[in-house]
Every structure is written in C-alpha cells, then in structure tokens.
Design an enzyme around this catalytic site. Structure first.
Site, PDB file in Angstrom:
ATOM      1  N   ASP A   1      -5.367  -8.066  -3.800  1.00 47.33           N
ATOM      2  CA  ASP A   1      -5.511  -7.693  -2.313  1.00 47.33           C
ATOM      3  C   ASP A   1      -7.138  -8.567  -1.958  1.00 47.33           C
ATOM      4  OD1 ASP A   1      -5.700  -6.811   0.214  1.00 47.33           O
ATOM      5  OD2 ASP A   1      -5.405  -4.914  -0.323  1.00 47.33           O
TER       6      ASP A   1
ATOM      7  N   HIS B   1       0.728  -1.299   0.154  1.00 54.37           N
ATOM      8  CA  HIS B   1       0.083  -0.050  -0.067  1.00 54.37           C
ATOM      9  C   HIS B   1       0.811   1.492   0.025  1.00 54.37           C
ATOM     10  CE1 HIS B   1      -3.471  -2.555   0.263  1.00 54.37           C
ATOM     11  NE2 HIS B   1      -3.241  -3.039   1.645  1.00 54.37           N
TER      12      HIS B   1
HETATM   13 ZN   LIG Z   1      -3.390  -6.796   2.446  1.00 55.38          ZN
END
Ligand SMILES: [Zn+2]
Length: 335
Positions: A251, A200
């Site tokens: 994800d 991220h």
């Molecule tokens: Zn994750």
C-alpha cells in the site's frame, strides 16, 4: 551447506509506490490529514520521477521477496508506462490497476467521464501492459461509473480492484448518499465477482462480508499501512470463517516486507481470538502468493529462494523452517 528453500514469490496486490516518500512523516492528525500530504506528493510526480523512483522501490520489493505487484495508479498514462518500465527493470510482474476518479482528490487524478476512463484503459492495454480496472472508491466514483466499469471488467474478464471500508467516515457518507454501505453499493452496481478485490474492508460489517463471500470476491489487507494510518483492525477471522480469499499489499510502502505483512495478519488475529494458529503456514503462504496473483490476473511469477543458514533460521529442523520464515523472520532471509 544446506540447499535453499524455494517458495513462490510473494505478490504485492496493492501498492501506491510514490507514497514511499512519505514514510518518515509520522506526526499528527489522522488518515484525512495524511491524505492531504499524500495528494501534495502525488502532484509532484512526473514520468521521469516515476521511472526513477519506482525502479528503486520495485528493486526493494524484489529484494524483499515480492516478485509481482499491482500498482493502484492515479498519476496519469505516461506515468503508468514509466511504472511499466520500472517494473521490468526490477524484474517484477506488474498489473497496472488504472484508477477511475470522478470527484474529489486532485484534479490530476480525475477523468471527465467514465467513457474517457474506459478509453484510457483501452489505450494502456493496447500498449502491452497488463491492466486492471480500479474505480478508486465509492467516495470517488458515483453509482453510474461503478455500473459501467463493473460491466466492462466483466465483459473483458479483467481484474477489478476498489478501496472500501478503510475509514468510518466513508461508510457514513455512502449510507447518506446511497442508503447502503460501500460493499453493498459495489454489489448493487455489478462490481463484485471472483475477479474483484476489495482493498482494506477494515470496517466491513457481517452483512457486507456475506456479500463478498457470495460474490467470490477477495479482500486485500495492507496491515503495515493500516496500522500506520490508524485505520483499525483487519477482520481476519471473520474473513477466514467465510472462506473469503485474502491477499496482501504494501500500500503506502511505509514497510516493504511480505513476511511482516503476513505476520501482522496472523498476530492481529491471534490477539483478537486469544489463540494460536488462526491461519496455518500453508494458508499464510497462499495469502502471500497465489491469492495475490489470482487477484491481479497473473498466471506465472518468479519463485524466490530462502537462505536456511540465515541467523534467523539456522539450526532448525526442516519441518519448522516454513513456520520460522513466516512467524520468526524478516525479508532479509530472502536470497
Ligand atoms: Zn490504496
């Protein structure tokens, strides 16, 4: 009949495959409210459900052009072995990123000690699976755990993946506990090297990105999930300006389409910069494939074929084909 375009398979460097079950839960709250539903879903998982449902979702990944996956896994060792069987059935290269979880989350996710965690890593490696270390986050792991895991990964030359800076609250809590931001803490505890991938980095500040660049670490962006959860904007231009390697992940698996991930990556950067071609197509292809493989410690993974006669692509000059695949098509162009 023109010949197919052969590309390296895309690499999905960050998946929590069981979360695909939540893709229709679109209402209300924020990341933290979604996380409660996610934990409840995790608690329902068994080795049998993982074996069955991961095989189906990995099959979707394979059909979409992913030929390798990093499973960021916190459901238990039997479930990790079941994921290994599912990946084999689907024809995907797999790295199990076994998660270390000291506090928070579900009791099911946690180990009693970092010693227990490292014993789990060793057990899984002995079973023949490709394994990486994954301290879940600075939320879930105290500094002593990060130090031991960072050292182990370095000594054993294993990939190390960790979530960081997805949400502002995590940063505030880290500063309150440690006096530094998450990526600075990861650096201080020896968790950052060219074998490391920070997942991220949405809210990473410039100093944190400098730290990543100096360490040679990568960032995994998970654009469709970050958009779905309202995380914020991926710092694509600031990563690229520092030469930080970027890979992609599906994800939460709200979408399974590497071309959509890469298009969101590029169009997010175009909106922010108000110009075109922030990343050229060769760079996007590298982000989608080679960087992910390097992040997962995978040296070879299957190629894919693209159908140049697909309605999204037909009639184009050969020179425009790759651009149209990456910016003007969905994964149904994969044969
Ligand atoms: Zn994750």
């Amino acid at each position: 009949m023109s010949s197919p375009l052969v590309l390296p398979g895309f690499v999905n460097a960050h998946s929590h495959t069981f979360q695909r079950a939540l893709r229709g839960r679109t209402t209300g709250g924020d990341f933290w409210a979604w996380r409660e539903q996610m934990i409840a879903e995790a608690e329902r998982q068994t080795p049998e459900s993982v074996r069955r449902d991961y095989a189906a979702t990995y099959g979707e990944m394979r059909a979409a052009g992913y030929t390798a996956v990093g499973e960021f896994h916190y459901l238990g060792l039997d479930e990790a072995r079941a994921a290994g069987e599912a990946a084999q059935e689907a024809g995907l290269e797999l790295t199990v990123l076994l998660t270390a979880y000291a506090r928070g989350g579900s009791p099911r996710f946690r180990q009693e000690s970092v010693t227990e965690y490292l014993a789990q890593v060793e057990e899984l490696r002995a079973s023949g699976l490709r394994v990486g270390c994954a301290p879940h986050s600075v939320r879930a792991c105290p500094a002593e755990w990060l130090e031991e895991i960072g050292q182990y990964a370095m000594d054993e030359d294993l990939p190390l993946h960790v979530h960081a800076d997805e949400q502002l609250r995590e940063i505030e809590e880290c500063v309150a506990e440690h006096g530094v931001r998450p990526i600075e803490l990861l650096n201080r505890t020896g968790c950052l090297s060219p074998r490391s991938t920070v997942v991220h980095a949405t809210h990473a500040d410039d100093a944190e990105l400098d730290v990543l660049a100096d360490a040679g670490a990568r960032v995994c962006l998970c654009l469709t999930t970050e958009g779905n959860l309202g995380d914020g904007f991926a710092p694509v231009e600031r990563l690229k300006a520092r030469g930080i390697g970027i890979c992609i992940g599906s994800d939460s698996n709200v979408r399974i389409d590497p071309l959509e991930e890469l298009r969101e990556l590029e169009t997010t950067a175009r909106r922010a910069s108000r110009r075109r071609e922030v990343c050229d197509v060769e760079t996007l292809l590298r982000f989608g494939a080679d960087e992910g493989a390097a992040s997962l410690g995978i040296e070879s993974w299957p190629d894919i074929e693209i159908d140049p006669q697909h309605p999204s692509l037909r009639g184009l000059d050969h020179a425009d084909l790759l651009g149209a695949v990456l910016l003007g098509a969905s994964s149904d162009v994969v044969r």
